[in-house]
Design an enzyme around this catalytic site. Structure first.
Site, PDB file in Angstrom:
ATOM      1  N   ASP A   1      47.271 -23.687  27.094  1.00  0.00           N
ATOM      2  CA  ASP A   1      48.123 -24.025  25.959  1.00  0.00           C
ATOM      3  C   ASP A   1      47.630 -25.315  25.304  1.00  0.00           C
ATOM      4  OD1 ASP A   1      50.820 -24.515  24.449  1.00  0.00           O
ATOM      5  OD2 ASP A   1      51.101 -22.597  25.463  1.00  0.00           O
TER       6      ASP A   1
ATOM      7  N   HIS B   1      53.892 -28.123  22.599  1.00  0.00           N
ATOM      8  CA  HIS B   1      54.172 -26.741  23.005  1.00  0.00           C
ATOM      9  C   HIS B   1      53.822 -26.485  24.461  1.00  0.00           C
ATOM     10  CE1 HIS B   1      53.447 -22.305  23.099  1.00  0.00           C
ATOM     11  NE2 HIS B   1      54.431 -22.261  22.226  1.00  0.00           N
TER      12      HIS B   1
ATOM     13  N   SER C   1      57.143 -17.268  23.165  1.00  0.00           N
ATOM     14  CA  SER C   1      56.413 -18.194  24.040  1.00  0.00           C
ATOM     15  C   SER C   1      57.295 -18.622  25.192  1.00  0.00           C
ATOM     16  CB  SER C   1      55.984 -19.440  23.270  1.00  0.00           C
ATOM     17  OG  SER C   1      54.860 -19.215  22.481  1.00  0.00           O
TER      18      SER C   1
END
Length: 646
Positions: free
Chosen positions: A220, A256, A450
């Site tokens: 990520d 994120h 996600s």
């Protein structure tokens, strides 16, 4: 999973990777930003491509033969990345046994609150992001050392839990109308997350099933460590593969990666002793492949997967979380990222991917979630009433199947609406959506597939701790067989299989399941990767626009398989709540989890063209033409589209 491919054509969407040389990278990035492809970019500057042969050594030799600059090896797909001039590209495309793929952008799959659009990448936010890149950067563990993150919040790293305080706090929680992301009395000590309860992970944690000894790889945007998450020695290694790099991860300026990591394996606790993450004692390997604005490129993501597979045994990596995606531009077997994902599954690593945030329209599953072998996850929302399951519903943004090859996706759904999880208040996401940030707790609320994928990844770690002998196919089978489909008050299915898969994941049932042999039936991953056979799924669409499951057995092969919930005319309501049944039995079992050999030559009924009109001739195979796909097809993908919290 709330962000979408925001990067340039040279970048992949969870986070964007940069080029090898400054000149080449600048040219490629400029071309991407302007929406141009390799065919229309400045012919005086090389662009990045993936060159594939029957081995990475052979690919390297072919690139060297045209005197091109090699960026890095990609052994996982028998390829190298290289910067090519137009004449070099043309020569390689006409070399026997060589395939050339134009690098693509891809993005992460998380989204923010309503009203946030791509216009957020304005000059103002670019300035904010630049500042955040410097501020939100605490080191994560490397192979050789652990660096403690700075103290950035008032959260207690190890809450005081006793036989006296725990029952009191539990009683307060039970008698208080909580929503995800709210606390009782003392917010820091009692901060609540509800996704562990919604899938039953909290029950397993209380019995000692916490993911201990199992390593999760998160590919990520990096990781920022809040001390309350208690990562400590659980971070076994990290690598930052951006722009061909190989150093340790030192930051997560975007936020994120931190968010999804804490969902899957955060170790924070409330005063009652409850864990906020799903697998709070699992080990972690952090791979950064996206930049400070959530953008990335195929080359770096494939490089990250290459590193994960190469270090699988060293760190006991059993599951990898992929909360990013891009629209498909080819059949899954002709996509280099999909090939890398299949190779990871073949190596024994469970791959969990986000479905995408492009719903509710059909055929919106992203790459790599369209790979038939892996576990692809859609999103559920509890409608802000976590203790009232009667109004839980499928999130309207959750991408819907089938895939272009006819496979049923997603396999299941997990909580993905208004998910509160760790994030630095100085990160890019926190600055562009400050209303979703709780700076006191260093927690950010975000919706997307996600987040749903991260919940599922944590549950997979719980399953593996309970039974380390489980194979990826068996884990997928048990997740399917133990899921709970949404049903109406009349007892019928509330959503089609193309929308909810098998239903809402049930961690307790999955851990206790003994099911085998019910996933990836009729598929052969070895033949698929070898290129000798490829596979299609049982989904089709009739002349009236209804999606249905075909019968793949006997003399009726190809006809509609009778059964409730297996056809869909896009008529399902998304704003209604439904119960998630523990006892519902699909009338046709899991026949929709099968595949068939593509070479069988089945023609979609009556020659029907998929309603979305995807034109393969413009992009498949990518290496067959001297020109690239249209600019609309090479535009940046996303982490996932920006969507309102649900």
């Amino acid at each position: 999973m709330r962000t979408r491919l925001l990067a340039s054509a040279v970048s992949l969407a969870v986070l964007s990777l940069c080029g090898v040389s400054a000149t080449a990278a600048t040219a490629a990035t400029a071309a991407a930003a302007s929406g141009t492809s390799a065919a229309t970019a400045d012919v005086t500057q090389p662009l990045l491509f993936i060159v594939q042969a029957d081995s990475s050594e052979r690919a390297r030799a072919r690139v060297q033969a045209v005197h091109a600059q090699i960026e890095q090896p990609l052994e996982i797909i028998h390829a190298v990345s290289a910067y090519l001039m137009p004449w070099q590209l043309d020569e390689l495309r006409h070399t026997r046994g060589v395939r050339v793929y134009e690098d693509r952008a891809i993005g992460t799959r998380g989204s923010l609150l309503g009203g946030i659009t791509s216009s957020l990448t304005s000059t103002t936010n670019q300035v904010t992001s630049a500042a955040n890149n410097a501020v939100a950067s605490s080191a994560v563990g490397t192979v050789t050392s652990q660096v403690v993150a700075p103290v950035v919040s008032t959260v207690v790293s190890t809450p005081a839990v006793s036989a006296i305080t725990s029952p009191v706090v539990a009683a307060v929680s039970q008698n208080t109308a909580l929503t995800d992301g709210t606390g009782v009395a003392a917010p820091t000590a009692l901060y609540e997350t509800d996704y562990t309860m919604l899938v039953g992970a909290d029950t397993l944690q209380q019995s000692g099933v916490t993911g201990k000894g199992v390593t999760i790889a998160v590919l990520d945007t990096g990781l920022w460590q809040d001390i309350s998450q208690n990562y400590g020695g659980r971070i076994l290694a990290s690598v930052d593969v951006l722009n061909g790099g190989s150093g340790p991860v030192t930051s997560d300026p975007y936020g994120h990666g931190t968010h999804v990591t804490s969902i899957a394996a955060g170790g924070a606790q409330n005063l009652a002793g409850g864990y906020l993450g799903v697998a709070p004692k699992a080990n972690l390997v952090i791979v950064r492949a996206f930049d400070g604005e959530g953008a990335g490129r195929y080359v770096d993501v494939i490089s990250g997967l290459n590193w994960i597979v190469a270090h699988q045994s060293q760190y006991n990596i059993r599951v990898v979380n992929l909360s990013f995606g891009a629209p498909p531009q080819s059949y899954y077997w002709d996509d280099p990222l999909a090939q890398a994902v299949m190779a990871a599954w073949q190596a024994g690593i469970v791959v969990v991917a986000a479905a995408g945030n492009e719903g509710p329209n059909p055929m919106t599953i992203d790459v790599p979630g369209n790979v038939p072998y892996i576990i692809t996850v859609g999103a559920l929302t509890d409608n802000y009433t976590p203790y009232d399951p009667s109004d839980d519903r499928l999130a309207s943004f959750s991408s819907t199947g089938p895939t272009y090859e006819g496979f049923v996706k997603p396999e299941l759904v997990s909580p993905g609406g208004h998910i509160a999880a760790s994030m630095s208040s100085t990160s890019y996401l926190a600055n562009i959506d400050p209303n979703s940030m709780n700076p006191t707790e260093q927690m950010f609320t975000m919706s997307g597939t996600s987040m749903a994928a991260a919940v599922t990844t944590g549950v997979v770690a719980l399953m593996i701790q309970s039974d380390p002998t489980l194979t990826p196919d068996t884990i997928k089978c048990r997740l399917l067989m133990s899921a709970r489909p949404a049903v109406t008050t009349a007892g019928g299915l509330a959503y089609s299989v193309f929308q909810q898969g098998a239903g809402l994941m049930n961690a307790v049932s999955a851990v206790n399941s003994s099911a085998t042999g019910c996933a990836n039936l009729g598929l052969d991953i070895n033949a698929d990767l070898a290129g000798t056979e490829h596979f299609g799924g049982p989904a089709n669409q009739d002349a009236n626009g209804n999606y249905y499951i075909m019968n793949l057995n006997g003399t009726a092969w190809g006809q509609a398989q009778p059964g409730d919930g297996l056809s869909w005319s896009q008529g399902y309501a998304w704003n209604q709540g439904y119960s998630w049944s523990q006892g519902y039995t699909w009338s046709q079992g899991y026949t929709w989890s099968k595949g068939y050999t593509w070479s069988r030559g089945y023609t979609w009924s009556k020659g029907y063209t998929w309603s979305k009109g995807y034109t393969w001739s413009r992009s498949v195979p990518w290496w067959n033409t001297s020109s690239s796909a249209s600019s609309s097809q090479t535009s940046p993908a996303s982490i996932e589209s920006w969507v309102p919290n649900q």
